[in-house]
Design a protein around this motif. Structure first.
Motif, PDB file in Angstrom:
ATOM      1  N   SER A 232      44.311  34.011  48.199  1.00  0.00           N
ATOM      2  CA  SER A 232      45.165  35.073  48.726  1.00  0.00           C
ATOM      3  C   SER A 232      46.520  35.118  48.031  1.00  0.00           C
ATOM      4  CB  SER A 232      45.352  34.900  50.235  1.00  0.00           C
ATOM      5  OG  SER A 232      44.113  35.012  50.887  1.00  0.00           O
ATOM      6  N   VAL A 233      47.125  33.958  47.822  1.00  0.00           N
ATOM      7  CA  VAL A 233      48.429  33.937  47.150  1.00  0.00           C
ATOM      8  C   VAL A 233      48.289  34.370  45.691  1.00  0.00           C
ATOM      9  CG1 VAL A 233      50.289  32.416  46.386  1.00  0.00           C
ATOM     10  CG2 VAL A 233      49.462  32.281  48.724  1.00  0.00           C
ATOM     11  N   ALA A 234      47.260  33.877  45.005  1.00  0.00           N
ATOM     12  CA  ALA A 234      47.045  34.293  43.615  1.00  0.00           C
ATOM     13  C   ALA A 234      46.753  35.794  43.541  1.00  0.00           C
ATOM     14  CB  ALA A 234      45.888  33.501  42.997  1.00  0.00           C
ATOM     15  N   GLY A 235      45.992  36.306  44.498  1.00  0.00           N
ATOM     16  CA  GLY A 235      45.711  37.738  44.530  1.00  0.00           C
ATOM     17  C   GLY A 235      46.942  38.565  44.832  1.00  0.00           C
ATOM     18  N   ALA A 236      47.793  38.082  45.734  1.00  0.00           N
ATOM     19  CA  ALA A 236      49.024  38.811  46.050  1.00  0.00           C
ATOM     20  C   ALA A 236      49.937  38.870  44.833  1.00  0.00           C
ATOM     21  CB  ALA A 236      49.741  38.142  47.225  1.00  0.00           C
ATOM     22  N   ILE A 237      50.075  37.753  44.150  1.00  0.00           N
ATOM     23  CA  ILE A 237      50.905  37.741  42.930  1.00  0.00           C
ATOM     24  C   ILE A 237      50.297  38.670  41.882  1.00  0.00           C
ATOM     25  CG2 ILE A 237      51.674  36.298  41.012  1.00  0.00           C
ATOM     26  CD1 ILE A 237      51.910  33.998  43.069  1.00  0.00           C
ATOM     27  N   GLY A 238      48.982  38.630  41.744  1.00  0.00           N
ATOM     28  CA  GLY A 238      48.315  39.511  40.785  1.00  0.00           C
ATOM     29  C   GLY A 238      48.485  40.980  41.113  1.00  0.00           C
ATOM     30  N   LEU A 239      48.396  41.318  42.398  1.00  0.00           N
ATOM     31  CA  LEU A 239      48.579  42.721  42.777  1.00  0.00           C
ATOM     32  C   LEU A 239      50.021  43.173  42.575  1.00  0.00           C
ATOM     33  CD1 LEU A 239      46.414  43.296  45.976  1.00  0.00           C
ATOM     34  CD2 LEU A 239      46.070  44.206  43.694  1.00  0.00           C
ATOM     35  N   PHE A 240      50.967  42.279  42.853  1.00  0.00           N
ATOM     36  CA  PHE A 240      52.363  42.639  42.603  1.00  0.00           C
ATOM     37  C   PHE A 240      52.622  42.845  41.116  1.00  0.00           C
ATOM     38  CE2 PHE A 240      53.588  40.636  46.817  1.00  0.00           C
ATOM     39  CZ  PHE A 240      53.897  41.846  47.412  1.00  0.00           C
ATOM     40  N   LYS A 241      51.850  42.147  40.271  1.00  0.00           N
ATOM     41  CA  LYS A 241      51.980  42.316  38.816  1.00  0.00           C
ATOM     42  C   LYS A 241      51.048  43.396  38.275  1.00  0.00           C
ATOM     43  CE  LYS A 241      53.576  37.833  37.321  1.00  0.00           C
ATOM     44  NZ  LYS A 241      53.326  36.791  36.328  1.00  0.00           N
ATOM     45  N   ARG A 242      50.347  44.091  39.147  1.00  0.00           N
ATOM     46  CA  ARG A 242      49.414  45.165  38.806  1.00  0.00           C
ATOM     47  C   ARG A 242      48.252  44.666  37.948  1.00  0.00           C
ATOM     48  NH1 ARG A 242      52.189  49.790  36.168  1.00  0.00           N
ATOM     49  NH2 ARG A 242      50.129  50.656  36.377  1.00  0.00           N
ATOM     50  N   SER A 243      47.684  43.543  38.328  1.00  0.00           N
ATOM     51  CA  SER A 243      46.553  42.968  37.613  1.00  0.00           C
ATOM     52  C   SER A 243      45.259  43.225  38.388  1.00  0.00           C
ATOM     53  CB  SER A 243      46.765  41.458  37.454  1.00  0.00           C
ATOM     54  OG  SER A 243      45.584  40.839  37.011  1.00  0.00           O
ATOM     55  N   PRO A 244      44.212  43.698  37.708  1.00  0.00           N
ATOM     56  CA  PRO A 244      42.926  43.888  38.400  1.00  0.00           C
ATOM     57  C   PRO A 244      42.321  42.583  38.920  1.00  0.00           C
ATOM     58  CG  PRO A 244      42.973  45.137  36.360  1.00  0.00           C
ATOM     59  CD  PRO A 244      44.191  44.267  36.368  1.00  0.00           C
ATOM     60  N   ALA A 245      42.630  41.457  38.270  1.00  0.00           N
ATOM     61  CA  ALA A 245      42.130  40.170  38.756  1.00  0.00           C
ATOM     62  C   ALA A 245      42.730  39.829  40.112  1.00  0.00           C
ATOM     63  CB  ALA A 245      42.438  39.069  37.746  1.00  0.00           C
ATOM     64  N   GLY A 246      43.947  40.273  40.357  1.00  0.00           N
ATOM     65  CA  GLY A 246      44.566  40.066  41.656  1.00  0.00           C
ATOM     66  C   GLY A 246      43.815  40.779  42.757  1.00  0.00           C
ATOM     67  N   ARG A 247      43.298  41.942  42.429  1.00  0.00           N
ATOM     68  CA  ARG A 247      42.512  42.698  43.406  1.00  0.00           C
ATOM     69  C   ARG A 247      41.249  41.940  43.780  1.00  0.00           C
ATOM     70  NH1 ARG A 247      39.866  48.674  42.327  1.00  0.00           N
ATOM     71  NH2 ARG A 247      39.359  49.134  44.480  1.00  0.00           N
ATOM     72  N   VAL A 248      40.592  41.357  42.795  1.00  0.00           N
ATOM     73  CA  VAL A 248      39.372  40.588  43.049  1.00  0.00           C
ATOM     74  C   VAL A 248      39.692  39.353  43.897  1.00  0.00           C
ATOM     75  CG1 VAL A 248      37.531  39.253  41.950  1.00  0.00           C
ATOM     76  CG2 VAL A 248      38.242  41.430  40.968  1.00  0.00           C
ATOM     77  N   CYS A 249      40.797  38.676  43.579  1.00  0.00           N
ATOM     78  CA  CYS A 249      41.192  37.493  44.356  1.00  0.00           C
ATOM     79  C   CYS A 249      41.489  37.863  45.809  1.00  0.00           C
ATOM     80  CB  CYS A 249      42.398  36.819  43.725  1.00  0.00           C
ATOM     81  SG  CYS A 249      42.041  35.930  42.211  1.00  0.00           S
ATOM     82  N   VAL A 250      42.156  38.988  46.026  1.00  0.00           N
ATOM     83  CA  VAL A 250      42.445  39.419  47.398  1.00  0.00           C
ATOM     84  C   VAL A 250      41.143  39.766  48.126  1.00  0.00           C
ATOM     85  CG1 VAL A 250      43.530  41.231  48.794  1.00  0.00           C
ATOM     86  CG2 VAL A 250      44.796  40.165  46.941  1.00  0.00           C
TER      87      VAL A 250
END
Length: 184
Positions: free
Chosen positions: A91-109
């Motif tokens: 969740s934390v890695a996904g949140a950071i990824g989404l804040f950075k606009r990374s598609p991998a963050g979306r998958v992690c979330v």
């Protein structure tokens, strides 16, 4: 060519023919996206809350294992701690990824929220099972089900927001605006 109405400005080429009859069109770019990433920010914020709660659950599980090392609950506390650590990390890695606009963050979330939903449902089922074993249905059910359903709102909302089409569109690279061609 003759100078335009202003010094240093060249006149625009003009074709009296419509574009269908052979006039050169400027290269077409895709239309700019109307998504601003609000759903991605909302999903990242909810994932941050899930990560915080998962971290607290991991710390509580570790404290239970350290406080009662020979207890019969050592194995169950270890499983709960590992699940909470996985939920918190994803969740934390996904949140950071989404804040950075990374598609991998979306998958992690998506994965972290799904694990959180599974964790809460298992918690509710185990609470229901322990109430029948201990024959203490009212207090256990009063604590397990309302809090479980309330906590289920957060990961389900994060899951829905992360899976939404607008989140994926908000993560795409921004397209520059179409150039202005005076004379067209």
């Amino acid at each position: 060519m003759t100078p335009g109405p202003y010094p240093g400005m060249e006149p625009q080429p003009y074709s009296p023919l419509p574009p269908a009859y052979g006039a050169q069109l400027p290269p077409q770019q895709p239309p700019p996206t109307a998504y601003f990433g609000a759903t991605a920010v909302a999903a990242a914020t909810l994932a941050s809350v899930i990560g915080l709660v998962g971290t607290i659950g991991f710390v509580v599980a570790v404290l239970r294992m350290v406080g009662h090392p020979s207890s019969s609950r050592l194995f169950s506390s270890g499983i709960v701690g590992a699940a909470d650590l996985a939920i918190a990390a994803l969740s934390v890695a996904g949140a950071i990824g989404l804040f950075k606009r990374s598609p991998a963050g979306r998958v992690c979330v998506l994965v972290g929220s799904s694990l959180a939903v599974l964790d809460i449902v298992v918690f509710m089922i185990v609470g229901l099972g322990s109430s029948f074993v201990r024959k203490s249905a009212p207090p256990t059910l009063q604590m397990t089900f309302p809090s479980g359903f309330l906590w289920l709102i957060v990961p389900v909302a994060a899951l829905v927001l992360a899976a939404h089409r607008a989140t994926g569109a908000g993560l795409l690279p921004k397209t520059p605006p179409m150039p202005y061609h005076p004379g067209w």
